[in-house]
Write a protein that holds these residues in place. Structure first.
Motif, short mmCIF file in Angstrom:
data_model
loop_
_atom_site.label_atom_id
_atom_site.label_comp_id
_atom_site.label_asym_id
_atom_site.label_seq_id
_atom_site.Cartn_x
_atom_site.Cartn_y
_atom_site.Cartn_z
N ARG A 1 0.84 -1.18 0.00
CA ARG A 1 0.00 0.00 0.00
C ARG A 1 0.88 1.25 0.00
NH1 ARG A 1 -2.50 -1.38 4.07
NH2 ARG A 1 -1.17 -0.34 5.57
N LEU A 2 0.56 2.20 -0.85
CA LEU A 2 1.35 3.43 -0.93
C LEU A 2 0.95 4.35 0.22
CD1 LEU A 2 1.35 4.11 -4.79
CD2 LEU A 2 2.85 2.64 -3.42
N SER A 3 1.52 4.09 1.38
CA SER A 3 1.24 4.88 2.57
C SER A 3 2.54 5.09 3.33
CB SER A 3 0.19 4.21 3.45
OG SER A 3 0.53 2.87 3.72
N ALA A 4 2.53 6.04 4.25
CA ALA A 4 3.76 6.52 4.86
C ALA A 4 4.54 5.43 5.57
CB ALA A 4 3.45 7.67 5.82
N GLU A 5 3.84 4.49 6.24
CA GLU A 5 4.55 3.50 7.05
C GLU A 5 5.32 2.48 6.22
OE1 GLU A 5 0.84 1.37 5.96
OE2 GLU A 5 1.30 3.41 6.62
N LYS A 6 5.09 2.47 4.90
CA LYS A 6 5.81 1.53 4.03
C LYS A 6 7.22 2.03 3.66
CE LYS A 6 2.44 -1.43 3.76
NZ LYS A 6 2.53 -2.77 4.37
N GLY A 7 7.51 3.31 3.93
CA GLY A 7 8.86 3.82 3.70
C GLY A 7 9.28 3.84 2.25
N PHE A 8 8.35 3.96 1.30
CA PHE A 8 8.72 3.96 -0.11
C PHE A 8 9.53 5.20 -0.49
CE2 PHE A 8 4.90 1.05 -0.86
CZ PHE A 8 5.70 -0.08 -0.93
N ASP A 9 9.35 6.29 0.24
CA ASP A 9 10.18 7.47 -0.04
C ASP A 9 11.65 7.17 0.26
OD1 ASP A 9 9.46 7.25 2.69
OD2 ASP A 9 9.89 9.36 3.04
N VAL A 10 11.90 6.41 1.33
CA VAL A 10 13.27 6.00 1.65
C VAL A 10 13.84 5.12 0.54
CG1 VAL A 10 14.73 4.78 3.32
CG2 VAL A 10 12.78 6.14 4.12
N LEU A 11 13.01 4.20 0.04
CA LEU A 11 13.45 3.30 -1.03
C LEU A 11 13.76 4.07 -2.31
CD1 LEU A 11 13.94 0.50 -2.19
CD2 LEU A 11 11.46 0.28 -2.55
N ILE A 12 12.92 5.04 -2.64
CA ILE A 12 13.16 5.83 -3.86
C ILE A 12 14.46 6.62 -3.74
CG2 ILE A 12 12.30 7.80 -5.19
CD1 ILE A 12 9.43 6.70 -4.59
N ARG A 13 14.71 7.18 -2.57
CA ARG A 13 15.97 7.92 -2.37
C ARG A 13 17.18 6.98 -2.41
NH1 ARG A 13 14.89 13.11 -0.94
NH2 ARG A 13 12.80 13.53 -0.10
N ALA A 14 17.01 5.76 -1.90
CA ALA A 14 18.10 4.78 -1.97
C ALA A 14 18.39 4.40 -3.42
CB ALA A 14 17.74 3.55 -1.14
N ALA A 15 17.33 4.22 -4.22
CA ALA A 15 17.51 3.91 -5.63
C ALA A 15 18.22 5.07 -6.35
CB ALA A 15 16.16 3.63 -6.28
N GLU B 1 22.91 7.41 -9.07
CA GLU B 1 23.95 8.44 -9.07
C GLU B 1 25.35 7.81 -9.02
OE1 GLU B 1 23.60 12.32 -8.64
OE2 GLU B 1 22.23 11.37 -10.08
N ALA B 2 25.45 6.63 -8.37
CA ALA B 2 26.74 5.95 -8.27
C ALA B 2 27.06 5.13 -9.53
CB ALA B 2 26.74 5.03 -7.05
N GLY B 3 26.17 5.16 -10.52
CA GLY B 3 26.43 4.50 -11.78
C GLY B 3 25.92 3.08 -11.88
N ARG B 4 25.12 2.63 -10.90
CA ARG B 4 24.58 1.27 -10.96
C ARG B 4 23.48 1.18 -12.02
NH1 ARG B 4 28.99 0.38 -8.78
NH2 ARG B 4 29.14 0.03 -6.52
N ASN B 5 23.49 0.08 -12.77
CA ASN B 5 22.52 -0.11 -13.86
C ASN B 5 21.26 -0.78 -13.30
OD1 ASN B 5 21.47 -0.16 -16.46
ND2 ASN B 5 22.41 -2.14 -16.94
N ILE B 6 20.44 0.00 -12.60
CA ILE B 6 19.27 -0.55 -11.91
C ILE B 6 18.00 0.18 -12.34
CG2 ILE B 6 20.64 -1.16 -9.87
CD1 ILE B 6 18.57 1.39 -8.81
N GLU B 7 16.87 -0.49 -12.10
CA GLU B 7 15.54 0.12 -12.15
C GLU B 7 14.81 -0.25 -10.88
OE1 GLU B 7 13.21 0.63 -16.02
OE2 GLU B 7 14.46 -1.11 -16.47
N LEU B 8 13.84 0.57 -10.52
CA LEU B 8 13.00 0.30 -9.35
C LEU B 8 11.54 0.31 -9.79
CD1 LEU B 8 12.36 0.02 -6.29
CD2 LEU B 8 12.48 2.53 -6.16
N ALA B 9 10.80 -0.74 -9.43
CA ALA B 9 9.36 -0.82 -9.72
C ALA B 9 8.61 -1.05 -8.42
CB ALA B 9 9.08 -1.94 -10.71
N ILE B 10 7.64 -0.20 -8.14
CA ILE B 10 6.83 -0.32 -6.92
C ILE B 10 5.39 -0.60 -7.33
CG2 ILE B 10 5.99 0.86 -4.85
CD1 ILE B 10 8.50 2.60 -4.94
N VAL B 11 4.83 -1.68 -6.79
CA VAL B 11 3.46 -2.10 -7.11
C VAL B 11 2.55 -1.78 -5.94
CG1 VAL B 11 1.99 -4.04 -7.72
CG2 VAL B 11 4.33 -3.94 -8.58
#
Length: 404
Positions: free
Chosen positions: A212-226, A231-241
Protein backbone atom coordinates in the motif's frame (compact mmCIF):
# COMPACT_ATOMS: atom_id res chain seq x y z
CA UNK A 1 -28.50 -20.19 20.40
CA UNK A 2 -25.89 -21.89 18.20
CA UNK A 3 -27.52 -23.56 15.20
CA UNK A 4 -24.80 -26.12 14.43
CA UNK A 5 -25.85 -29.72 13.93
CA UNK A 6 -23.44 -32.58 14.52
CA UNK A 7 -24.26 -34.00 11.04
CA UNK A 8 -23.19 -30.80 9.25
CA UNK A 9 -19.72 -29.27 9.03
CA UNK A 10 -19.23 -26.42 11.50
CA UNK A 11 -19.53 -23.00 9.86
CA UNK A 12 -16.80 -20.40 10.44
CA UNK A 13 -17.63 -16.76 9.74
CA UNK A 14 -14.57 -14.56 9.13
CA UNK A 15 -15.47 -10.88 9.43
CA UNK A 16 -13.29 -7.98 8.32
CA UNK A 17 -13.53 -4.29 7.42
CA UNK A 18 -11.88 -3.62 4.08
CA UNK A 19 -11.00 -0.61 1.96
CA UNK A 20 -10.11 -0.74 -1.71
CA UNK A 21 -8.54 -3.95 -2.94
CA UNK A 22 -7.56 -5.02 0.58
CA UNK A 23 -4.16 -5.98 1.89
CA UNK A 24 -2.04 -8.86 3.13
CA UNK A 25 -4.64 -10.36 5.52
CA UNK A 26 -7.09 -10.75 2.64
CA UNK A 27 -4.70 -13.04 0.79
CA UNK A 28 -4.85 -15.33 3.81
CA UNK A 29 -8.58 -15.03 4.48
CA UNK A 30 -9.83 -15.50 0.92
CA UNK A 31 -7.48 -18.42 0.28
CA UNK A 32 -8.57 -20.25 3.46
CA UNK A 33 -12.02 -21.74 2.64
CA UNK A 34 -10.77 -24.29 0.11
CA UNK A 35 -8.25 -25.63 2.63
CA UNK A 36 -10.67 -25.67 5.58
CA UNK A 37 -13.27 -27.54 3.55
CA UNK A 38 -10.87 -30.51 3.32
CA UNK A 39 -10.42 -30.30 7.10
CA UNK A 40 -14.14 -30.47 7.93
CA UNK A 41 -15.16 -26.79 8.11
CA UNK A 42 -17.29 -24.52 5.94
CA UNK A 43 -15.97 -20.94 5.91
CA UNK A 44 -17.70 -17.69 4.96
CA UNK A 45 -15.76 -14.49 4.19
CA UNK A 46 -17.92 -11.55 5.25
CA UNK A 47 -16.50 -8.15 4.30
CA UNK A 48 -17.78 -4.77 5.46
CA UNK A 49 -16.96 -1.99 3.00
CA UNK A 50 -18.13 1.45 1.89
CA UNK A 51 -21.06 1.10 -0.58
CA UNK A 52 -19.27 3.14 -3.25
CA UNK A 53 -15.87 1.43 -2.91
CA UNK A 54 -15.06 0.13 -6.40
CA UNK A 55 -12.01 -1.72 -5.07
CA UNK A 56 -14.29 -4.37 -3.61
CA UNK A 57 -14.77 -5.76 -7.12
CA UNK A 58 -11.10 -6.77 -7.15
CA UNK A 59 -11.64 -8.75 -3.94
CA UNK A 60 -14.62 -10.48 -5.54
CA UNK A 61 -12.40 -11.57 -8.44
CA UNK A 62 -9.87 -13.05 -5.98
CA UNK A 63 -12.62 -14.83 -4.06
CA UNK A 64 -14.01 -16.38 -7.24
CA UNK A 65 -10.55 -17.53 -8.31
CA UNK A 66 -9.98 -19.28 -4.98
CA UNK A 67 -13.53 -20.61 -4.60
CA UNK A 68 -14.30 -18.55 -1.48
CA UNK A 69 -17.83 -17.51 -0.55
CA UNK A 70 -17.55 -13.73 -0.15
CA UNK A 71 -20.51 -11.89 1.36
CA UNK A 72 -20.69 -8.12 0.92
CA UNK A 73 -21.99 -6.00 3.81
CA UNK A 74 -22.24 -2.29 2.91
CA UNK A 75 -20.94 -0.22 5.81
CA UNK A 76 -21.64 3.52 6.04
CA UNK A 77 -19.32 4.16 8.95
CA UNK A 78 -19.26 4.07 12.77
CA UNK A 79 -22.84 5.32 13.12
CA UNK A 80 -24.35 2.74 10.76
CA UNK A 81 -26.14 0.68 13.41
CA UNK A 82 -28.12 -1.17 10.73
CA UNK A 83 -25.03 -3.28 10.16
CA UNK A 84 -25.75 -5.23 13.38
CA UNK A 85 -29.09 -6.77 12.25
CA UNK A 86 -27.58 -7.46 8.82
CA UNK A 87 -24.74 -9.44 10.39
CA UNK A 88 -27.08 -11.16 12.83
CA UNK A 89 -29.23 -12.34 9.92
CA UNK A 90 -26.15 -13.80 8.19
CA UNK A 91 -25.19 -15.66 11.38
CA UNK A 92 -28.66 -17.16 11.71
CA UNK A 93 -29.21 -17.93 8.02
CA UNK A 94 -25.78 -19.56 7.63
CA UNK A 95 -25.96 -21.36 11.01
CA UNK A 96 -22.60 -19.97 12.11
CA UNK A 97 -20.68 -21.98 14.71
CA UNK A 98 -17.42 -20.04 15.08
CA UNK A 99 -17.07 -16.27 14.78
CA UNK A 100 -13.58 -15.23 13.65
CA UNK A 101 -12.85 -11.49 13.80
CA UNK A 102 -9.95 -9.74 12.04
CA UNK A 103 -9.88 -6.08 13.19
CA UNK A 104 -11.07 -3.71 15.88
CA UNK A 105 -14.56 -3.21 14.41
CA UNK A 106 -15.26 -6.91 13.90
CA UNK A 107 -13.93 -7.50 17.44
CA UNK A 108 -16.48 -5.05 18.86
CA UNK A 109 -19.30 -6.36 16.67
CA UNK A 110 -18.62 -9.92 17.79
CA UNK A 111 -19.16 -8.95 21.41
CA UNK A 112 -22.52 -7.37 20.48
CA UNK A 113 -23.65 -10.20 18.19
CA UNK A 114 -22.96 -12.88 20.78
CA UNK A 115 -25.66 -11.37 23.00
CA UNK A 116 -28.26 -12.39 20.40
CA UNK A 117 -26.68 -15.48 18.83
CA UNK A 118 -24.43 -17.88 20.70
CA UNK A 119 -21.14 -18.70 18.89
CA UNK A 120 -17.61 -19.68 19.81
CA UNK A 121 -15.40 -16.61 19.62
CA UNK A 122 -11.90 -16.09 18.27
CA UNK A 123 -9.95 -13.27 16.63
CA UNK A 124 -6.72 -12.74 14.72
CA UNK A 125 -4.61 -9.68 15.48
CA UNK A 126 -2.88 -8.41 12.33
CA UNK A 127 -1.59 -5.17 13.84
CA UNK A 128 -2.22 -1.51 13.10
CA UNK A 129 0.62 -0.49 10.80
CA UNK A 130 -1.15 2.54 9.33
CA UNK A 131 -1.27 4.96 12.24
CA UNK A 132 -3.68 7.90 12.29
CA UNK A 133 -5.28 10.05 14.99
CA UNK A 134 -7.82 7.22 15.40
CA UNK A 135 -5.24 4.55 16.23
CA UNK A 136 -5.40 5.05 20.06
CA UNK A 137 -9.18 4.59 19.82
CA UNK A 138 -8.69 1.33 17.90
CA UNK A 139 -6.33 0.03 20.59
CA UNK A 140 -8.82 1.03 23.30
CA UNK A 141 -11.65 -0.83 21.55
CA UNK A 142 -9.45 -3.90 21.18
CA UNK A 143 -8.58 -3.83 24.90
CA UNK A 144 -12.29 -3.64 25.71
CA UNK A 145 -13.39 -6.44 23.39
CA UNK A 146 -10.53 -8.98 23.49
CA UNK A 147 -11.47 -10.42 26.93
CA UNK A 148 -14.65 -11.78 25.31
CA UNK A 149 -12.66 -13.95 22.89
CA UNK A 150 -11.76 -17.54 23.69
CA UNK A 151 -8.73 -17.58 21.36
CA UNK A 152 -6.61 -14.62 20.28
CA UNK A 153 -4.27 -15.42 17.40
CA UNK A 154 -1.30 -13.13 16.67
CA UNK A 155 0.63 -13.23 13.40
CA UNK A 156 3.91 -12.15 15.00
CA UNK A 157 5.67 -12.28 18.36
CA UNK A 158 5.50 -8.51 18.92
CA UNK A 159 1.70 -8.60 18.57
CA UNK A 160 1.58 -11.51 21.03
CA UNK A 161 3.59 -9.47 23.52
CA UNK A 162 1.26 -6.51 22.99
CA UNK A 163 -1.82 -8.65 23.67
CA UNK A 164 -0.31 -10.10 26.84
CA UNK A 165 0.52 -6.60 28.08
CA UNK A 166 -3.08 -5.57 27.29
CA UNK A 167 -4.39 -8.26 29.64
CA UNK A 168 -5.05 -11.25 27.36
CA UNK A 169 -4.22 -14.43 29.26
CA UNK A 170 -1.41 -16.63 27.94
CA UNK A 171 -3.81 -19.60 27.90
CA UNK A 172 -5.95 -17.87 25.26
CA UNK A 173 -3.22 -16.16 23.21
CA UNK A 174 -1.31 -17.92 20.40
CA UNK A 175 1.21 -17.06 17.71
CA UNK A 176 0.28 -18.45 14.30
CA UNK A 177 2.54 -17.18 11.55
CA UNK A 178 1.24 -16.10 8.17
CA UNK A 179 2.03 -18.56 5.39
CA UNK A 180 2.10 -18.91 1.62
CA UNK A 181 0.64 -21.26 -0.97
CA UNK A 182 3.88 -22.75 -2.25
CA UNK A 183 2.19 -24.30 -5.31
CA UNK A 184 0.71 -21.00 -6.46
CA UNK A 185 3.86 -18.99 -5.70
CA UNK A 186 6.50 -20.92 -7.61
CA UNK A 187 8.92 -19.50 -10.19
CA UNK A 188 8.27 -20.70 -13.74
CA UNK A 189 9.81 -18.01 -16.04
CA UNK A 190 13.27 -16.55 -16.50
CA UNK A 191 13.78 -13.03 -15.20
CA UNK A 192 14.77 -11.56 -18.56
CA UNK A 193 11.56 -12.77 -20.23
CA UNK A 194 9.44 -11.55 -17.31
CA UNK A 195 11.03 -8.07 -17.56
CA UNK A 196 10.29 -7.87 -21.27
CA UNK A 197 6.64 -8.79 -20.62
CA UNK A 198 6.42 -5.82 -18.23
CA UNK A 199 8.04 -3.45 -20.73
CA UNK A 200 11.21 -3.13 -18.64
CA UNK A 201 14.83 -3.43 -19.70
CA UNK A 202 16.04 -7.06 -19.46
CA UNK A 203 19.61 -5.84 -19.01
CA UNK A 204 19.05 -3.77 -15.86
CA UNK A 205 18.98 -5.14 -12.33
CA UNK A 206 15.35 -4.72 -11.27
CA UNK A 207 14.65 -3.84 -7.64
CA UNK A 208 10.99 -4.36 -6.75
CA UNK A 209 8.64 -3.52 -3.90
CA UNK A 210 4.99 -4.24 -3.20
CA UNK A 211 2.52 -2.67 -0.80
CA UNK A 212 0.00 0.00 0.00
CA UNK A 213 1.35 3.43 -0.93
CA UNK A 214 1.24 4.88 2.57
CA UNK A 215 3.76 6.52 4.86
CA UNK A 216 4.55 3.50 7.05
CA UNK A 217 5.81 1.53 4.03
CA UNK A 218 8.86 3.82 3.70
CA UNK A 219 8.72 3.96 -0.11
CA UNK A 220 10.18 7.47 -0.04
CA UNK A 221 13.27 6.00 1.65
CA UNK A 222 13.45 3.30 -1.03
CA UNK A 223 13.16 5.83 -3.86
CA UNK A 224 15.97 7.92 -2.37
CA UNK A 225 18.10 4.78 -1.97
CA UNK A 226 17.51 3.91 -5.63
CA UNK A 227 18.48 7.46 -6.59
CA UNK A 228 21.79 7.13 -4.75
CA UNK A 229 22.55 3.88 -6.60
CA UNK A 230 21.73 5.47 -9.95
CA UNK A 231 23.95 8.44 -9.07
CA UNK A 232 26.74 5.95 -8.27
CA UNK A 233 26.43 4.50 -11.78
CA UNK A 234 24.58 1.27 -10.96
CA UNK A 235 22.52 -0.11 -13.86
CA UNK A 236 19.27 -0.55 -11.91
CA UNK A 237 15.54 0.12 -12.15
CA UNK A 238 13.00 0.30 -9.35
CA UNK A 239 9.36 -0.82 -9.72
CA UNK A 240 6.83 -0.32 -6.92
CA UNK A 241 3.46 -2.10 -7.11
CA UNK A 242 0.48 -0.80 -5.16
CA UNK A 243 -2.00 2.01 -4.74
CA UNK A 244 -2.71 4.45 -1.93
CA UNK A 245 -2.80 7.96 -0.55
CA UNK A 246 0.94 8.61 -1.00
CA UNK A 247 0.98 8.03 -4.75
CA UNK A 248 1.09 11.73 -5.71
CA UNK A 249 3.80 12.50 -3.15
CA UNK A 250 5.93 9.58 -4.32
CA UNK A 251 5.51 10.52 -7.98
CA UNK A 252 6.48 14.12 -7.13
CA UNK A 253 9.62 12.84 -5.38
CA UNK A 254 10.57 10.76 -8.42
CA UNK A 255 10.24 13.82 -10.67
CA UNK A 256 12.20 16.04 -8.26
CA UNK A 257 15.07 13.52 -8.27
CA UNK A 258 14.97 13.29 -12.06
CA UNK A 259 14.68 9.50 -12.20
CA UNK A 260 11.34 9.07 -14.01
CA UNK A 261 12.95 6.78 -16.58
CA UNK A 262 14.34 4.44 -13.90
CA UNK A 263 11.70 4.39 -11.14
CA UNK A 264 8.14 3.25 -11.90
CA UNK A 265 4.91 3.21 -9.89
CA UNK A 266 3.04 0.33 -11.49
CA UNK A 267 -0.25 0.71 -9.60
CA UNK A 268 -2.45 -2.21 -8.52
CA UNK A 269 -1.83 -5.65 -10.02
CA UNK A 270 -4.22 -8.53 -9.42
CA UNK A 271 -1.60 -11.19 -10.17
CA UNK A 272 1.76 -10.56 -8.52
CA UNK A 273 3.60 -13.63 -9.76
CA UNK A 274 4.85 -12.06 -13.04
CA UNK A 275 6.15 -9.10 -11.03
CA UNK A 276 8.14 -11.28 -8.63
CA UNK A 277 9.51 -13.28 -11.55
CA UNK A 278 10.90 -10.09 -13.09
CA UNK A 279 12.59 -8.87 -9.89
CA UNK A 280 16.29 -9.40 -9.30
CA UNK A 281 15.91 -8.05 -5.74
CA UNK A 282 12.91 -7.46 -3.50
CA UNK A 283 13.05 -4.53 -1.05
CA UNK A 284 10.94 -4.15 2.09
CA UNK A 285 11.45 -0.62 3.38
CA UNK A 286 8.56 -0.60 5.90
CA UNK A 287 8.75 1.24 9.18
CA UNK A 288 6.01 -0.94 10.73
CA UNK A 289 4.69 -4.41 9.78
CA UNK A 290 3.42 -7.64 11.29
CA UNK A 291 4.59 -10.69 9.32
CA UNK A 292 4.29 -9.36 5.75
CA UNK A 293 2.70 -11.59 3.13
CA UNK A 294 4.74 -9.84 0.44
CA UNK A 295 7.96 -11.10 2.03
CA UNK A 296 6.57 -14.64 2.09
CA UNK A 297 5.60 -14.31 -1.57
CA UNK A 298 8.99 -12.94 -2.62
CA UNK A 299 10.85 -15.69 -0.79
CA UNK A 300 8.60 -18.39 -2.25
CA UNK A 301 9.28 -16.96 -5.71
CA UNK A 302 13.06 -17.19 -5.10
CA UNK A 303 13.54 -13.43 -5.15
CA UNK A 304 16.51 -12.37 -2.97
CA UNK A 305 15.63 -9.57 -0.62
CA UNK A 306 16.63 -6.71 1.64
CA UNK A 307 14.24 -5.97 4.50
CA UNK A 308 13.94 -3.74 7.52
CA UNK A 309 14.46 -5.37 10.91
CA UNK A 310 10.93 -4.92 12.29
CA UNK A 311 8.25 -7.00 14.04
CA UNK A 312 8.04 -10.54 12.60
CA UNK A 313 10.40 -9.97 9.66
CA UNK A 314 13.49 -11.53 11.35
CA UNK A 315 11.43 -14.73 11.72
CA UNK A 316 11.62 -14.95 7.93
CA UNK A 317 14.75 -13.13 6.86
CA UNK A 318 17.91 -14.56 8.41
CA UNK A 319 20.56 -11.89 7.89
CA UNK A 320 23.36 -13.17 5.65
CA UNK A 321 21.64 -16.53 5.13
CA UNK A 322 18.57 -15.89 2.99
CA UNK A 323 18.53 -12.07 2.82
CA UNK A 324 19.85 -8.88 4.36
CA UNK A 325 18.34 -7.02 7.32
CA UNK A 326 18.73 -3.29 7.97
CA UNK A 327 17.37 -0.80 10.48
CA UNK A 328 14.23 1.03 9.31
CA UNK A 329 14.24 4.61 8.09
CA UNK A 330 17.86 4.79 6.89
CA UNK A 331 18.38 5.66 3.24
CA UNK A 332 22.13 5.00 3.51
CA UNK A 333 21.70 1.55 5.08
CA UNK A 334 19.10 0.53 2.52
CA UNK A 335 21.22 1.76 -0.38
CA UNK A 336 24.31 -0.09 0.93
CA UNK A 337 22.44 -3.38 1.35
CA UNK A 338 20.84 -3.12 -2.10
CA UNK A 339 24.20 -2.28 -3.63
CA UNK A 340 25.74 -5.36 -2.05
CA UNK A 341 23.18 -7.58 -3.82
CA UNK A 342 23.28 -5.62 -7.09
CA UNK A 343 27.02 -6.23 -7.30
CA UNK A 344 26.94 -9.89 -6.22
CA UNK A 345 24.76 -12.18 -8.41
CA UNK A 346 26.16 -15.27 -6.68
CA UNK A 347 24.94 -14.05 -3.30
CA UNK A 348 21.53 -13.34 -4.82
CA UNK A 349 21.30 -16.94 -6.06
CA UNK A 350 22.32 -18.29 -2.65
CA UNK A 351 19.72 -16.18 -0.84
CA UNK A 352 17.01 -17.17 -3.33
CA UNK A 353 17.60 -20.90 -2.85
CA UNK A 354 17.73 -20.67 0.94
CA UNK A 355 14.59 -18.52 1.06
CA UNK A 356 12.52 -21.00 -0.93
CA UNK A 357 13.68 -23.87 1.27
CA UNK A 358 12.66 -22.01 4.44
CA UNK A 359 9.19 -21.24 3.08
CA UNK A 360 8.60 -24.85 2.04
CA UNK A 361 9.73 -26.13 5.42
CA UNK A 362 8.19 -23.67 7.89
CA UNK A 363 5.68 -21.37 6.18
CA UNK A 364 3.52 -23.60 3.98
CA UNK A 365 -0.12 -22.44 3.80
CA UNK A 366 -1.39 -26.01 4.01
CA UNK A 367 0.46 -26.58 7.31
CA UNK A 368 -0.85 -23.27 8.69
CA UNK A 369 -4.44 -24.22 7.87
CA UNK A 370 -4.01 -27.59 9.59
CA UNK A 371 -2.89 -25.73 12.73
CA UNK A 372 -5.83 -23.34 12.46
CA UNK A 373 -8.30 -26.21 12.05
CA UNK A 374 -6.93 -27.83 15.20
CA UNK A 375 -7.50 -24.56 17.07
CA UNK A 376 -11.11 -24.64 15.86
CA UNK A 377 -11.26 -28.24 17.04
CA UNK A 378 -10.24 -27.04 20.49
CA UNK A 379 -13.06 -24.53 20.59
CA UNK A 380 -15.63 -27.17 19.67
CA UNK A 381 -13.97 -29.98 21.65
CA UNK A 382 -13.93 -32.13 18.55
CA UNK A 383 -11.46 -34.17 16.58
CA UNK A 384 -11.26 -34.12 12.81
CA UNK A 385 -14.41 -35.98 11.89
CA UNK A 386 -16.17 -35.35 15.20
CA UNK A 387 -15.83 -36.40 18.81
CA UNK A 388 -13.93 -34.71 21.62
CA UNK A 389 -10.32 -33.67 21.77
CA UNK A 390 -8.18 -34.36 24.80
CA UNK A 391 -6.60 -31.72 27.00
CA UNK A 392 -3.18 -33.07 25.96
CA UNK A 393 -4.05 -32.54 22.28
CA UNK A 394 -5.12 -28.97 23.02
CA UNK A 395 -1.85 -28.33 24.81
CA UNK A 396 0.09 -29.79 21.89
CA UNK A 397 -1.58 -27.40 19.44
CA UNK A 398 -0.85 -24.44 21.68
CA UNK A 399 2.78 -25.45 22.12
CA UNK A 400 3.19 -26.02 18.39
CA UNK A 401 1.88 -22.56 17.52
CA UNK A 402 4.12 -20.94 20.12
CA UNK A 403 7.20 -22.99 19.27
CA UNK A 404 10.19 -21.12 17.94
Amino acid sequence: MTMHSGTEPPVVLDLRVVKGSGGGPDKTILNSPRYLERLGYRMLCVYMHAPDDSGFEQLQVKAERWGAKLISVPDRGPLDLAIIPRLLKICRDERVTIYHAHDYKSNVLGVLLKRFYRMRMMTTIHGWVQRTWRTPLYYALDRWSLPAYEKVICVSQDLYDMCISAGVSRERCLVLDNAIDTDEFRRSHRREAAKRDLGLSPNRCLIGAVGRLSAEKGFDVLIRAAHSLIEAGRNIELAIVGEGDEQKNLQRLIVELGIENRVHLLGYRSDMRPIYEAMDIFALSSLREGLPNVVLEAMAMETPLVATRIAGVPRLVRDGENGLLIEPGSTAALAAALDRLVENPGLRDQFATNARQLIERDFSFEVRMQKLARIYDQLLERQAGGGSVSRLACENVTNECLAR
